[in-house]
Scaffold this motif. Structure first.
Motif, PDB file in Angstrom:
ATOM      1  N   TRP A 200     -28.589  28.181  10.467  1.00  9.16           N
ATOM      2  CA  TRP A 200     -29.019  29.584  10.370  1.00  9.16           C
ATOM      3  C   TRP A 200     -27.806  30.491  10.258  1.00  9.16           C
ATOM      4  CZ3 TRP A 200     -27.236  32.774  14.202  1.00  9.16           C
ATOM      5  CH2 TRP A 200     -27.542  34.120  14.008  1.00  9.16           C
ATOM      6  N   TRP A 201     -26.794  30.226  11.110  1.00  9.28           N
ATOM      7  CA  TRP A 201     -25.591  31.073  11.104  1.00  9.28           C
ATOM      8  C   TRP A 201     -24.945  31.026   9.729  1.00  9.28           C
ATOM      9  CZ3 TRP A 201     -20.325  29.778  10.612  1.00  9.28           C
ATOM     10  CH2 TRP A 201     -19.446  30.791  10.947  1.00  9.28           C
ATOM     11  N   ALA A 202     -24.864  29.824   9.167  1.00  9.37           N
ATOM     12  CA  ALA A 202     -24.253  29.666   7.851  1.00  9.37           C
ATOM     13  C   ALA A 202     -25.029  30.436   6.793  1.00  9.37           C
ATOM     14  CB  ALA A 202     -24.202  28.186   7.489  1.00  9.37           C
ATOM     15  N   SER A 203     -26.351  30.303   6.809  1.00 10.55           N
ATOM     16  CA  SER A 203     -27.122  30.929   5.733  1.00 10.55           C
ATOM     17  C   SER A 203     -27.246  32.423   5.932  1.00 10.55           C
ATOM     18  CB  SER A 203     -28.494  30.275   5.636  1.00 10.55           C
ATOM     19  OG  SER A 203     -29.137  30.356   6.865  1.00 10.55           O
ATOM     20  N   MET A 204     -27.254  32.868   7.185  1.00 15.99           N
ATOM     21  CA  MET A 204     -27.293  34.316   7.435  1.00 15.99           C
ATOM     22  C   MET A 204     -26.028  34.967   6.883  1.00 15.99           C
ATOM     23  SD  MET A 204     -28.630  36.762   9.853  1.00 15.99           S
ATOM     24  CE  MET A 204     -28.131  38.447  10.017  1.00 15.99           C
ATOM     25  N   ALA A 205     -24.875  34.344   7.169  1.00 15.68           N
ATOM     26  CA  ALA A 205     -23.632  34.903   6.640  1.00 15.68           C
ATOM     27  C   ALA A 205     -23.619  34.846   5.119  1.00 15.68           C
ATOM     28  CB  ALA A 205     -22.435  34.146   7.203  1.00 15.68           C
ATOM     29  N   MET A 206     -24.192  33.782   4.565  1.00 11.05           N
ATOM     30  CA  MET A 206     -24.209  33.648   3.108  1.00 11.05           C
ATOM     31  C   MET A 206     -25.110  34.707   2.483  1.00 11.05           C
ATOM     32  SD  MET A 206     -24.868  30.245   0.872  1.00 11.05           S
ATOM     33  CE  MET A 206     -26.625  30.356   0.956  1.00 11.05           C
TER      34      MET A 206
ATOM     35  N   THR B 187     -31.765  43.519  24.402  1.00  9.03           N
ATOM     36  CA  THR B 187     -32.697  44.620  24.174  1.00  9.03           C
ATOM     37  C   THR B 187     -32.281  45.470  22.981  1.00  9.03           C
ATOM     38  OG1 THR B 187     -31.473  45.774  25.876  1.00  9.03           O
ATOM     39  CG2 THR B 187     -33.596  44.862  26.505  1.00  9.03           C
ATOM     40  N   GLY B 188     -31.467  44.912  22.114  1.00  8.48           N
ATOM     41  CA  GLY B 188     -31.024  45.674  20.953  1.00  8.48           C
ATOM     42  C   GLY B 188     -32.108  45.877  19.910  1.00  8.48           C
ATOM     43  N   CYS B 189     -33.020  44.943  19.801  1.00  9.87           N
ATOM     44  CA  CYS B 189     -34.193  45.015  18.911  1.00  9.87           C
ATOM     45  C   CYS B 189     -33.851  44.987  17.427  1.00  9.87           C
ATOM     46  CB  CYS B 189     -35.053  46.244  19.189  1.00  9.87           C
ATOM     47  SG  CYS B 189     -35.620  46.351  20.875  1.00  9.87           S
ATOM     48  N   ASP B 190     -32.586  44.891  17.047  1.00  9.25           N
ATOM     49  CA  ASP B 190     -32.268  44.911  15.614  1.00  9.25           C
ATOM     50  C   ASP B 190     -31.707  43.558  15.174  1.00  9.25           C
ATOM     51  OD1 ASP B 190     -29.980  45.074  16.998  1.00  9.25           O
ATOM     52  OD2 ASP B 190     -29.145  46.809  15.981  1.00  9.25           O
ATOM     53  N   SER B 191     -31.305  43.489  13.905  1.00  9.68           N
ATOM     54  CA  SER B 191     -30.789  42.237  13.361  1.00  9.68           C
ATOM     55  C   SER B 191     -29.565  41.752  14.134  1.00  9.68           C
ATOM     56  CB  SER B 191     -30.394  42.423  11.902  1.00  9.68           C
ATOM     57  OG  SER B 191     -31.504  42.393  11.085  1.00  9.68           O
ATOM     58  N   TRP B 192     -28.741  42.672  14.537  1.00 13.20           N
ATOM     59  CA  TRP B 192     -27.523  42.347  15.278  1.00 13.20           C
ATOM     60  C   TRP B 192     -27.870  41.699  16.609  1.00 13.20           C
ATOM     61  CZ3 TRP B 192     -22.781  41.154  15.198  1.00 13.20           C
ATOM     62  CH2 TRP B 192     -21.910  41.419  16.247  1.00 13.20           C
ATOM     63  N   ALA B 193     -28.914  42.203  17.278  1.00 12.86           N
ATOM     64  CA  ALA B 193     -29.320  41.617  18.553  1.00 12.86           C
ATOM     65  C   ALA B 193     -29.829  40.197  18.342  1.00 12.86           C
ATOM     66  CB  ALA B 193     -30.400  42.478  19.197  1.00 12.86           C
ATOM     67  N   ARG B 194     -30.589  39.995  17.278  1.00 13.47           N
ATOM     68  CA  ARG B 194     -31.096  38.642  16.999  1.00 13.47           C
ATOM     69  C   ARG B 194     -29.943  37.690  16.717  1.00 13.47           C
ATOM     70  NH1 ARG B 194     -35.348  41.878  15.094  1.00 13.47           N
ATOM     71  NH2 ARG B 194     -34.538  42.263  13.017  1.00 13.47           N
TER      72      ARG B 194
ATOM     73  N   ALA C  61     -30.765  41.132   4.917  1.00 17.82           N
ATOM     74  CA  ALA C  61     -30.148  41.019   6.246  1.00 17.82           C
ATOM     75  C   ALA C  61     -31.212  40.934   7.331  1.00 17.82           C
ATOM     76  CB  ALA C  61     -29.229  42.202   6.494  1.00 17.82           C
ATOM     77  N   VAL C  62     -32.356  41.599   7.117  1.00 21.46           N
ATOM     78  CA  VAL C  62     -33.447  41.490   8.095  1.00 21.46           C
ATOM     79  C   VAL C  62     -34.062  40.109   8.022  1.00 21.46           C
ATOM     80  CG1 VAL C  62     -35.674  42.425   8.778  1.00 21.46           C
ATOM     81  CG2 VAL C  62     -33.917  43.949   7.957  1.00 21.46           C
ATOM     82  N   MET C  63     -34.302  39.674   6.790  1.00 19.73           N
ATOM     83  CA  MET C  63     -34.964  38.384   6.597  1.00 19.73           C
ATOM     84  C   MET C  63     -34.090  37.250   7.135  1.00 19.73           C
ATOM     85  SD  MET C  63     -36.817  37.378   3.126  1.00 19.73           S
ATOM     86  CE  MET C  63     -35.335  37.172   2.199  1.00 19.73           C
ATOM     87  N   GLY C  64     -32.788  37.341   6.907  1.00 21.01           N
ATOM     88  CA  GLY C  64     -31.899  36.297   7.410  1.00 21.01           C
ATOM     89  C   GLY C  64     -31.927  36.201   8.912  1.00 21.01           C
ATOM     90  N   SER C  65     -32.114  37.345   9.592  1.00 23.92           N
ATOM     91  CA  SER C  65     -32.069  37.321  11.051  1.00 23.92           C
ATOM     92  C   SER C  65     -33.338  36.736  11.659  1.00 23.92           C
ATOM     93  CB  SER C  65     -31.843  38.727  11.592  1.00 23.92           C
ATOM     94  OG  SER C  65     -33.002  39.490  11.438  1.00 23.92           O
ATOM     95  N   ILE C  66     -34.415  36.617  10.865  1.00 21.54           N
ATOM     96  CA  ILE C  66     -35.641  36.004  11.422  1.00 21.54           C
ATOM     97  C   ILE C  66     -35.548  34.484  11.370  1.00 21.54           C
ATOM     98  CG2 ILE C  66     -38.156  36.036  11.333  1.00 21.54           C
ATOM     99  CD1 ILE C  66     -38.110  38.509   9.844  1.00 21.54           C
TER     100      ILE C  66
END
Lengths: 156, 375
Positions: free
Chosen positions: B123-129, B259-266, B361-366
């Motif tokens: 996930w980390w790899a593909s999110m960064a990609m 409790t960040g609720c955003d992509s960064w928190a995920r 960026a949202v989709m990658g974080s899910i």
């Protein structure tokens, strides 16, 4: 105040990028850590338990341990294995069920190992062969028992 | 399935535009199709179209015996196949009331956590990609390769395992298992700070993910989100903590909540979860009890009449397996509650109002795995 904060942010950003680039460059000057394998020239080491295909084990006398009980056929979830049986005549004149053809369809096999687990006489095992590509799909339907092979004496 | 005319009909409003992302788009990580309605660059509507990789696994399982249906579930969430198999074995064991030997329990937890690590790494790899950094992909795959090698040694496969069977595990651990896991732990501990240097501390990555894809605590609960997606919105939902299975109740690990609720928190939740998984592996690797790796079970499993449900925490959230048994050798009905489907349903809520550039960026974080959604 706003200007100082802004400049601090810019310098922080540049620093974070520089740290990341330093990491990338450190790999650039250490080519030893590159792990790419040049596949067809460089052969990978295959684990001994790797599930590549199902094989019926034969010994040096061309004898196997398959009794034709179809336990593997029943255990297989996708109909990969088909056991064709025949009736052999024992020296005492009795008729006995024996294996005629062990049909194995490699293209349907998912290497789940359930047939090997089910076999009561440990006649089959998973082999580590992994290069299965052929030009014709029919070649993937295999007959696992060798020509003229028979059941090892003593295996029931 | 929508026809083309229907899509055009829906979007006749002034100044709106419809674009399609997928089904063959690299950022959707599989065959998922989004029909996105845009006003300028602002997202007005997101419609996921599913079914491109539907294999009717639930129906298939009804014709397979209780030993056989486990292997199909490796194909659902293929990145956490051990954990899927674990869920199926748990429900069969619950129905038949099989007691597991201690060694089998420990092996299962070890494999689960290694799978979680491998899944989070991918996930980390593909999110960064997705966000535009290609280098992390190769860094993560270097470490993930060590885990797949460990799996290959012990289980014989690298992705679709079928290693857990009702009553225990299929084979005993490979003699080199402990040595290789120790080597992996040492390697991974030195490389995790590198991950942070490359991506976490990177200002471009932070600016791309902070403040986008907002999912409040209430919405996370109402959409049924689980796993890191819900935990990043402050929902405490770790099945390992709340409904412990195997030996998770005896282990020391923290449930990561942000409790960040955003992509960064995920993102942060998953990075911390990797450290927790490593901590669990460290606790167990030197304390694997001796003994049997499989309980004695009958050749044909016939659970009694009734309904059985068990759930586990996969890398993406809560996976539930529900079985209706009629006392026969095959399940009468089987239902999988997959984490990906619920998490995907919250995507529209997260993306609407944001910009189209942030959508990936949202989709990658899910952390979507499409075969898990479609089944």
């Amino acid at each position: 105040m706003f200007l100082i904060k802004y400049i601090k942010e810019v310098f922080g950003a540049v620093k974070s990028l520089a740290i990341g680039m330093r990491r990338t460059l450190s790999y650039f000057v250490r080519p030893k850590e590159i792990i790419t394998q040049q596949y067809p020239d460089e052969r990978p080491v295959i684990a001994e338990r790797f599930r590549g295909e199902v094989v019926l084990m034969h010994d040096e006398n061309n004898e196997h341990a398959c009794t034709g009980c179809t336990a593997c056929e029943l255990a297989c979830p996708n109909g990969t294995i088909k056991i064709v049986t025949k009736f052999d005549t024992t020296p005492e004149g009795k008729k006995k069920k024996a294996l005629d053809t062990f049909v194995y369809r490699l293209e349907m096999c998912t290497m789940c190992n359930l047939c090997v687990e089910a076999c009561p006489t440990s006649a089959i095992k998973m082999d580590t062969a992994y290069e299965h590509s052929v030009f014709d799909r029919n070649k993937l339907t295999k007959k696992l028992n060798n020509e003229g092979s028979k059941i090892r004496s003593g295996v029931e | 399935m929508y026809s083309t005319t229907e899509i055009v009909k829906q979007s006749t409003a002034e100044g709106e535009m419809v674009i399609n992302i997928g089904p063959q788009h690299p950022a959707t990580h599989g065959v998922l199709h989004f029909v996105i309605t845009l006003n300028g660059e602002t997202i007005k509507k997101v419609e996921p179209h599913l079914g491109y990789i539907h294999r009717s696994i639930e129906k298939m399982c009804e014709s397979l015996s209780y030993r056989q249906f486990v292997y199909v579930t490796s194909r659902m969430d293929y990145l956490s196949s051990h954990i899927n198999n674990h869920a199926c074995c748990l429900v069969t064991e619950q129905a038949l009331q099989i007691e597991l030997p201690a060694r089998a329990l420990v092996i299962r937890v070890l494999m689960d956590e290694l799978t979680r690590l491998a899944s989070h790494m991918l996930w980390w790899a593909s999110m960064a990609m997705d966000i535009g950094a290609l280098t992390p992909f190769f860094h993560a795959f270097r470490e993930r390769e060590m885990i797949t090698d460990i799996f290959e040694d012990t289980c014989g496969t690298r992705l679709t395992m079928n290693y857990m069977v009702p009553g225990g595990v299929l084979m005993d651990l490979h003699p080199d298992f402990q040595k290789k896991v120790h080597a992996f732990i040492n390697q991974f501990k030195t490389k995790l700070p590198e991950y942070d240097e490359l991506v976490t501390d990177n200002i471009i990555f932070q600016n791309r993910t902070k403040g986008i894809g907002y999912l409040s605590r209430e919405s996370a609960i109402s959409y049924g989100c689980t796993g890191p997606v819900a935990r990043a919105s402050g929902v405490s939902c770790d099945v390992r903590k709340h409904f412990p299975y195997a030996i998770y109740d005896k282990l020391d690990f923290k449930e990561i909540i942000d409790t960040g609720c955003d992509s960064w928190a995920r993102y942060k939740v998953r990075m911390q979860e990797m450290r927790q998984s490593l901590h669990i592996i460290e606790q167990l690797i030197d304390n694997i009890p001796e003994g049997d790796f499989q309980a004695k079970t009958k050749a044909v499993l016939k659970p009694p009449k009734g309904e059985f449900y068990s759930k586990v925490e996969t890398a993406r959230g809560e996976l539930g397996v529900y079985i209706v048994s009629e006392g026969a050798t095959t399940p009468y009905r089987i239902k999988f509650r997959s984490p990906g489907f619920s998490n995907l349903s919250a995507l529209e809520h997260m993306a609407v109002g944001g910009k189209i550039g942030d959508f990936v960026a949202v989709m990658g974080s899910i952390d979507l795995v499409i075969p898990d959604i479609d089944r």
